[in-house]
Design a protein around this motif. Structure first.
Motif, PDB file in Angstrom:
ATOM      1  N   LEU B  34       0.803  -1.219   0.000  1.00  0.00           N
ATOM      2  CA  LEU B  34       0.000   0.000   0.000  1.00  0.00           C
ATOM      3  C   LEU B  34       0.837   1.270   0.000  1.00  0.00           C
ATOM      4  N   ALA B  36       2.669   2.556  -2.013  1.00  0.00           N
ATOM      5  CA  ALA B  36       2.733   3.293  -3.259  1.00  0.00           C
ATOM      6  C   ALA B  36       1.392   3.919  -3.652  1.00  0.00           C
ATOM      7  N   TRP B  37       0.319   3.558  -2.984  1.00  0.00           N
ATOM      8  CA  TRP B  37      -1.003   4.068  -3.388  1.00  0.00           C
ATOM      9  C   TRP B  37      -1.028   5.591  -3.309  1.00  0.00           C
ATOM     10  N   PHE B  42      -5.750  10.698  -5.410  1.00  0.00           N
ATOM     11  CA  PHE B  42      -7.134  10.239  -5.292  1.00  0.00           C
ATOM     12  C   PHE B  42      -7.983  11.213  -4.475  1.00  0.00           C
ATOM     13  N   LYS B  43      -7.353  12.001  -3.616  1.00  0.00           N
ATOM     14  CA  LYS B  43      -8.100  12.971  -2.810  1.00  0.00           C
ATOM     15  C   LYS B  43      -8.270  14.299  -3.549  1.00  0.00           C
ATOM     16  N   ASN B 101     -16.806  14.209 -10.756  1.00  0.00           N
ATOM     17  CA  ASN B 101     -16.882  13.470  -9.495  1.00  0.00           C
ATOM     18  C   ASN B 101     -16.190  14.284  -8.410  1.00  0.00           C
ATOM     19  N   LEU B 102     -16.587  14.037  -7.159  1.00  0.00           N
ATOM     20  CA  LEU B 102     -15.996  14.755  -6.031  1.00  0.00           C
ATOM     21  C   LEU B 102     -14.468  14.641  -6.078  1.00  0.00           C
ATOM     22  N   ASN B 103     -13.990  13.452  -6.325  1.00  0.00           N
ATOM     23  CA  ASN B 103     -12.566  13.213  -6.569  1.00  0.00           C
ATOM     24  C   ASN B 103     -12.489  12.609  -7.969  1.00  0.00           C
ATOM     25  N   LEU B 105     -10.250  11.438 -10.027  1.00  0.00           N
ATOM     26  CA  LEU B 105      -9.451  10.261 -10.371  1.00  0.00           C
ATOM     27  C   LEU B 105     -10.204   8.978 -10.002  1.00  0.00           C
ATOM     28  N   ALA B 106     -10.437   8.128 -11.004  1.00  0.00           N
ATOM     29  CA  ALA B 106     -11.147   6.875 -10.730  1.00  0.00           C
ATOM     30  C   ALA B 106     -10.161   5.727 -10.595  1.00  0.00           C
ATOM     31  N   ALA B 107      -9.285   5.590 -11.581  1.00  0.00           N
ATOM     32  CA  ALA B 107      -8.355   4.471 -11.554  1.00  0.00           C
ATOM     33  C   ALA B 107      -7.167   4.763 -12.445  1.00  0.00           C
ATOM     34  N   SER B 108      -6.027   4.183 -12.089  1.00  0.00           N
ATOM     35  CA  SER B 108      -4.837   4.333 -12.907  1.00  0.00           C
ATOM     36  C   SER B 108      -4.176   2.969 -13.027  1.00  0.00           C
ATOM     37  N   PHE B 109      -3.783   2.623 -14.246  1.00  0.00           N
ATOM     38  CA  PHE B 109      -3.221   1.305 -14.505  1.00  0.00           C
ATOM     39  C   PHE B 109      -1.803   1.451 -15.039  1.00  0.00           C
TER      40      PHE B 109
END
Lengths: 104, 157
Positions: B34, B36-37, B42-43, B101-103, B105-109
């Protein structure tokens, strides 16, 4: 936390397609419990890693905006039938699961 | 024979003891994965901030080489299927954002060396907004956006 992941890895023309479905609430932390009016605490997957024969092919960071029971599909090259594909996830509460499958 | 077992037992407990000390002193963090998350990304509450924090830049180049597939109208904002394909060599990562969206960023791959620039997943959207796909290749950011109309939001109750 047994069997939260469904995974299919299929090879065709040298390209392996991986499809996964994880059962997880993906709670955003913004939703309210309608009865109590209290916020439901956030509970979502933060990181998903996929390994092929021990090498990382995909490393995903997720936020709460990924849908409940997340679905994901991706493709990679350089594998052959019978190779091992491992997928694991970790959520914001430190829970995790992993699964191993063979490419068909 | 009993003596042999005793030896192994002692060795075992010694090893465990050493590991315990390592965890206690912070040498080995149990939740290494975790670390690296990218929490700040994301916030972040705007697309620009999220991209700066995650990818180090928000200078997007609109490109037809990035293809984003998403519905024109999403009946249910909680499940919006999105897929991204890029016809660019050497793609490092694919990032998906929902602008309003409030934040965002949804996802990063992050893609491995043999991984094709293709991702398909499902995201939540609070209201009608653009979905933005950002592809990082060779230090540059290529992007495509698409307006998705949401009839029932997926972030509220």
């Amino acid at each position: 936390m047994a069997h939260t992941i469904k995974i299919r890895a299929r090879i065709s023309g040298g390209v392996t397609t991986v499809k996964t479905l994880i059962s997880h609430p993906m709670e955003t932390g913004q939703r309210k419990n309608k009865k109590t009016g209290k916020l439901i605490p956030a509970h979502y997957i933060q990181e998903v890693t996929c390994l092929h024969n021990g090498k990382t092919v995909l490393d995903a960071y997720w936020g709460p905006a990924v849908s409940k029971n997340p679905y994901m599909s991706f493709r990679f090259k350089g594998a052959k039938k019978g190779d091992k594909v491992t997928l694991k996830w970790v959520d914001n509460k430190g829970q995790s699961d992993s699964i191993e499958t063979q490419i068909r | 024979m009993t003596n042999m077992k005793r030896r192994t037992f002692l060795k075992g407990s010694l090893a465990v003891g050493a590991l315990g000390v390592a965890i206690g002193t912070g040498l080995v963090t149990p939740r290494v994965v975790l670390a690296a998350w990218p929490k700040d990304a994301f916030k972040a509450t705007t697309v620009n901030d999220a991209l700066k924090s995650l990818l180090g830049s928000s200078a997007l180049m609109g490109s037809s080489k990035v293809k984003l597939k998403a519905p024109d109208i999403a009946e249910n904002g909680a499940v919006v299927p999105v897929s991204v394909t890029a016809s660019i060599d050497g793609v490092d990562s694919i990032t998906i954002l929902a602008e309003k969206n409030l934040n965002p960023l949804a996802a990063s791959f992050k893609l491995g060396p043999g991984t094709e620039p293709y991702i398909s997943t499902r995201i939540k959207m609070g209201k009608t907004s653009s979905v933005i796909a950002v592809v990082k290749a060779g230090g540059k950011l290529y992007s495509t956006g698409k307006q998705v109309k949401v009839t029932i939001g997926g972030c509220g109750g």
